[in-house]
Design a protein around this motif. Structure first.
Motif, PDB file in Angstrom:
ATOM      1  N   THR A 130      89.914  12.095  28.518  1.00 55.45           N
ATOM      2  CA  THR A 130      90.624  13.291  28.959  1.00 55.45           C
ATOM      3  C   THR A 130      90.739  14.272  27.802  1.00 55.45           C
ATOM      4  OG1 THR A 130      92.502  14.095  30.268  1.00 55.45           O
ATOM      5  CG2 THR A 130      93.005  12.552  28.478  1.00 55.45           C
ATOM      6  N   SER A 131      91.163  15.478  28.110  1.00 54.77           N
ATOM      7  CA  SER A 131      91.243  16.517  27.095  1.00 54.77           C
ATOM      8  C   SER A 131      92.687  16.930  26.859  1.00 54.77           C
ATOM      9  CB  SER A 131      90.428  17.726  27.539  1.00 54.77           C
ATOM     10  OG  SER A 131      90.745  18.841  26.724  1.00 54.77           O
ATOM     11  N   ALA A 132      92.987  17.264  25.604  1.00 51.01           N
ATOM     12  CA  ALA A 132      94.330  17.737  25.273  1.00 51.01           C
ATOM     13  C   ALA A 132      94.401  19.258  25.303  1.00 51.01           C
ATOM     14  CB  ALA A 132      94.735  17.223  23.890  1.00 51.01           C
ATOM     15  N   ASP A 133      93.259  19.917  25.397  1.00 54.74           N
ATOM     16  CA  ASP A 133      93.298  21.382  25.370  1.00 54.74           C
ATOM     17  C   ASP A 133      92.335  22.040  26.359  1.00 54.74           C
ATOM     18  OD1 ASP A 133      91.001  20.766  23.784  1.00 54.74           O
ATOM     19  OD2 ASP A 133      92.221  20.866  21.963  1.00 54.74           O
ATOM     20  N   GLY A 146      93.738  17.911  32.260  1.00 57.04           N
ATOM     21  CA  GLY A 146      94.456  17.640  33.508  1.00 57.04           C
ATOM     22  C   GLY A 146      93.800  16.562  34.336  1.00 57.04           C
ATOM     23  N   GLN A 147      92.601  16.156  33.909  1.00 56.71           N
ATOM     24  CA  GLN A 147      91.869  15.172  34.683  1.00 56.71           C
ATOM     25  C   GLN A 147      91.333  14.070  33.778  1.00 56.71           C
ATOM     26  OE1 GLN A 147      89.853  17.493  37.848  1.00 56.71           O
ATOM     27  NE2 GLN A 147      88.361  15.835  37.710  1.00 56.71           N
ATOM     28  N   VAL A 148      91.146  12.896  34.336  1.00 56.10           N
ATOM     29  CA  VAL A 148      90.552  11.804  33.569  1.00 56.10           C
ATOM     30  C   VAL A 148      89.140  11.570  34.091  1.00 56.10           C
ATOM     31  CG1 VAL A 148      90.725   9.375  32.923  1.00 56.10           C
ATOM     32  CG2 VAL A 148      92.812  10.718  33.231  1.00 56.10           C
ATOM     33  N   SER A 149      88.153  11.659  33.203  1.00 52.58           N
ATOM     34  CA  SER A 149      86.774  11.386  33.593  1.00 52.58           C
ATOM     35  C   SER A 149      86.492   9.920  33.319  1.00 52.58           C
ATOM     36  CB  SER A 149      85.802  12.231  32.779  1.00 52.58           C
ATOM     37  OG  SER A 149      86.105  13.592  32.937  1.00 52.58           O
ATOM     38  N   GLU A 150      85.870   9.264  34.281  1.00 54.66           N
ATOM     39  CA  GLU A 150      85.633   7.839  34.133  1.00 54.66           C
ATOM     40  C   GLU A 150      84.150   7.534  34.248  1.00 54.66           C
ATOM     41  OE1 GLU A 150      88.835   4.763  35.598  1.00 54.66           O
ATOM     42  OE2 GLU A 150      87.222   4.898  37.059  1.00 54.66           O
ATOM     43  N   VAL A 151      83.623   6.822  33.268  1.00 51.63           N
ATOM     44  CA  VAL A 151      82.209   6.427  33.279  1.00 51.63           C
ATOM     45  C   VAL A 151      82.119   4.972  32.840  1.00 51.63           C
ATOM     46  CG1 VAL A 151      79.889   6.966  32.456  1.00 51.63           C
ATOM     47  CG2 VAL A 151      81.638   8.728  32.393  1.00 51.63           C
ATOM     48  N   THR A 152      81.384   4.171  33.586  1.00 52.81           N
ATOM     49  CA  THR A 152      81.213   2.771  33.205  1.00 52.81           C
ATOM     50  C   THR A 152      79.783   2.535  32.776  1.00 52.81           C
ATOM     51  OG1 THR A 152      82.962   2.057  34.684  1.00 52.81           O
ATOM     52  CG2 THR A 152      81.420   0.375  33.984  1.00 52.81           C
ATOM     53  N   ALA A 153      79.629   1.779  31.697  1.00 48.52           N
ATOM     54  CA  ALA A 153      78.294   1.535  31.167  1.00 48.52           C
ATOM     55  C   ALA A 153      78.245   0.173  30.494  1.00 48.52           C
ATOM     56  CB  ALA A 153      77.934   2.618  30.163  1.00 48.52           C
ATOM     57  N   ASP A 211      87.703  13.195  41.192  1.00 45.52           N
ATOM     58  CA  ASP A 211      89.085  12.890  40.823  1.00 45.52           C
ATOM     59  C   ASP A 211      89.372  11.395  40.823  1.00 45.52           C
ATOM     60  OD1 ASP A 211      88.949  12.429  43.471  1.00 45.52           O
ATOM     61  OD2 ASP A 211      90.440  13.901  44.075  1.00 45.52           O
ATOM     62  N   SER A 212      88.311  10.558  40.814  1.00 42.70           N
ATOM     63  CA  SER A 212      88.540   9.111  40.890  1.00 42.70           C
ATOM     64  C   SER A 212      89.267   8.575  39.660  1.00 42.70           C
ATOM     65  CB  SER A 212      87.209   8.379  41.082  1.00 42.70           C
ATOM     66  OG  SER A 212      86.379   8.621  39.969  1.00 42.70           O
ATOM     67  N   GLY A 213      89.138   9.292  38.532  1.00 45.63           N
ATOM     68  CA  GLY A 213      89.810   8.831  37.316  1.00 45.63           C
ATOM     69  C   GLY A 213      91.291   9.182  37.304  1.00 45.63           C
ATOM     70  N   GLY A 214      91.730  10.015  38.218  1.00 49.10           N
ATOM     71  CA  GLY A 214      93.138  10.376  38.293  1.00 49.10           C
ATOM     72  C   GLY A 214      93.458  11.631  37.508  1.00 49.10           C
ATOM     73  N   GLN A 215      94.687  12.085  37.659  1.00 48.25           N
ATOM     74  CA  GLN A 215      95.113  13.314  36.988  1.00 48.25           C
ATOM     75  C   GLN A 215      96.141  12.995  35.915  1.00 48.25           C
ATOM     76  OE1 GLN A 215      96.298  15.847  40.278  1.00 48.25           O
ATOM     77  NE2 GLN A 215      94.231  16.688  40.326  1.00 48.25           N
ATOM     78  N   ILE A 216      96.274  13.893  34.982  1.00 53.44           N
ATOM     79  CA  ILE A 216      97.179  13.685  33.859  1.00 53.44           C
ATOM     80  C   ILE A 216      97.559  15.061  33.320  1.00 53.44           C
ATOM     81  CG2 ILE A 216      95.340  13.581  32.086  1.00 53.44           C
ATOM     82  CD1 ILE A 216      96.839  11.108  30.953  1.00 53.44           C
ATOM     83  N   SER A 217      98.734  15.176  32.770  1.00 54.51           N
ATOM     84  CA  SER A 217      99.140  16.473  32.222  1.00 54.51           C
ATOM     85  C   SER A 217      98.530  16.665  30.840  1.00 54.51           C
ATOM     86  CB  SER A 217     100.672  16.537  32.134  1.00 54.51           C
ATOM     87  OG  SER A 217     101.047  17.442  31.111  1.00 54.51           O
ATOM     88  N   ALA A 218      97.764  17.745  30.677  1.00 51.57           N
ATOM     89  CA  ALA A 218      97.117  18.002  29.388  1.00 51.57           C
ATOM     90  C   ALA A 218      98.168  18.237  28.302  1.00 51.57           C
ATOM     91  CB  ALA A 218      96.182  19.194  29.497  1.00 51.57           C
ATOM     92  N   GLN A 219      99.295  18.838  28.707  1.00 49.53           N
ATOM     93  CA  GLN A 219     100.380  19.092  27.756  1.00 49.53           C
ATOM     94  C   GLN A 219     100.944  17.765  27.242  1.00 49.53           C
ATOM     95  OE1 GLN A 219     101.243  22.283  26.681  1.00 49.53           O
ATOM     96  NE2 GLN A 219     102.205  20.982  25.134  1.00 49.53           N
ATOM     97  N   ALA A 220     101.111  16.811  28.165  1.00 51.32           N
ATOM     98  CA  ALA A 220     101.615  15.490  27.771  1.00 51.32           C
ATOM     99  C   ALA A 220     100.610  14.776  26.877  1.00 51.32           C
ATOM    100  CB  ALA A 220     101.920  14.660  29.015  1.00 51.32           C
ATOM    101  N   VAL A 221      99.308  14.983  27.164  1.00 51.65           N
ATOM    102  CA  VAL A 221      98.278  14.378  26.307  1.00 51.65           C
ATOM    103  C   VAL A 221      98.391  14.964  24.902  1.00 51.65           C
ATOM    104  CG1 VAL A 221      95.789  14.136  25.910  1.00 51.65           C
ATOM    105  CG2 VAL A 221      96.690  13.946  28.222  1.00 51.65           C
ATOM    106  N   GLN A 222      98.576  16.279  24.859  1.00 48.69           N
ATOM    107  CA  GLN A 222      98.730  16.984  23.580  1.00 48.69           C
ATOM    108  C   GLN A 222      99.941  16.450  22.808  1.00 48.69           C
ATOM    109  OE1 GLN A 222      97.440  18.901  21.027  1.00 48.69           O
ATOM    110  NE2 GLN A 222      97.005  20.592  22.413  1.00 48.69           N
ATOM    111  N   ASN A 223     101.047  16.230  23.529  1.00 51.31           N
ATOM    112  CA  ASN A 223     102.281  15.775  22.884  1.00 51.31           C
ATOM    113  C   ASN A 223     102.331  14.268  22.670  1.00 51.31           C
ATOM    114  OD1 ASN A 223     103.070  18.430  23.070  1.00 51.31           O
ATOM    115  ND2 ASN A 223     104.288  18.127  24.915  1.00 51.31           N
ATOM    116  N   GLY A 224     101.368  13.551  23.295  1.00 57.28           N
ATOM    117  CA  GLY A 224     101.366  12.091  23.148  1.00 57.28           C
ATOM    118  C   GLY A 224     102.477  11.413  23.916  1.00 57.28           C
TER     119      GLY A 224
END
Ligand code: CU
Length: 190
Positions: free
Chosen positions: A104-107, A126-133, A39-52
């Motif tokens: 993150t995912s919208a669906d 609902g989650q943000v995945s974080e990868v650094t490269a 959960d290091s990337g934090g959480q987010i509402s997938a519905q809000a991502v969908q709606n922008g």
């Protein structure tokens, strides 16, 4: 006790193999930085991502320069595309820079894997995945969704275009310039 010479050799070989296997697994799980999605990337509402309307950069996903040679790429995965990433909207980053992908995912659950690199994560609504490269070699890298996400899952892909830093800066200047030109034109029209 008398142990036959062959018996000793086989015993030794077996112990060597076991130690070797344990060492390989230990290195693979600790040494190369492989980890579970956390959960290091934090959480987010997938519905809000969908709606922008998350109120974050995910409403306008893309590459953001955060410092000298530091970039953050915001990517929204949805059935069946990455934005940016898919179609004629590839992710463009300069070679040699530190790039953090925030995905993150919208669906539904998707995957985010950049071919020929160790960038590989699940994308969970609902989650943000974080990868650094860091990409050292310029070139075109394939991007694929590797978590089954629906009927057209197999079509879900894209690319990461890694360009030489000078070229990247020049392109950005051109984009900034044309944005400034458009702005000036708009003001002139008013
Ligand atoms: Cu997918």
């Amino acid at each position: 006790m008398q142990v036959h010479r062959f018996e000793k050799i086989w015993l030794g070989a077996a112990i060597l193999l076991i130690v070797g296997f344990i060492a390989t697994i230990a290195y693979g799980s600790v040494g190369v930085g492989v980890g579970m999605v956390d959960d290091s990337g934090g959480q987010i509402s997938a519905q809000a991502v969908q709606n922008g309307n998350t109120g974050t950069q995910f409403d306008d996903p893309g590459v953001v320069k955060t410092g000298d040679d530091q970039y953050t790429v915001y990517v929204v995965a949805r059935q069946f595309q990455f934005a940016p990433g898919s179609g004629d909207n590839p992710i463009q980053v300069p070679a040699g820079a530190n790039v953090t992908f925030r995905v993150t995912s919208a669906d539904v659950v998707h995957g985010f894997s950049v071919v020929e690199t160790n960038i590989n994560t699940m994308v969970i609504p609902g989650q943000v995945s974080e990868v650094t490269a860091r990409f050292n070699e310029p070139g075109s890298y394939g991007l694929i969704c590797h978590e089954y996400c629906g009927a057209a899952h197999h079509t879900m892909g894209g690319s990461v275009e890694v360009v030489p830093p000078e070229e990247y800066d020049m392109q950005q200047e051109n984009i900034d310039q044309s944005a400034a030109d458009a702005q000036a034109q708009e003001e002139a029209d008013q």
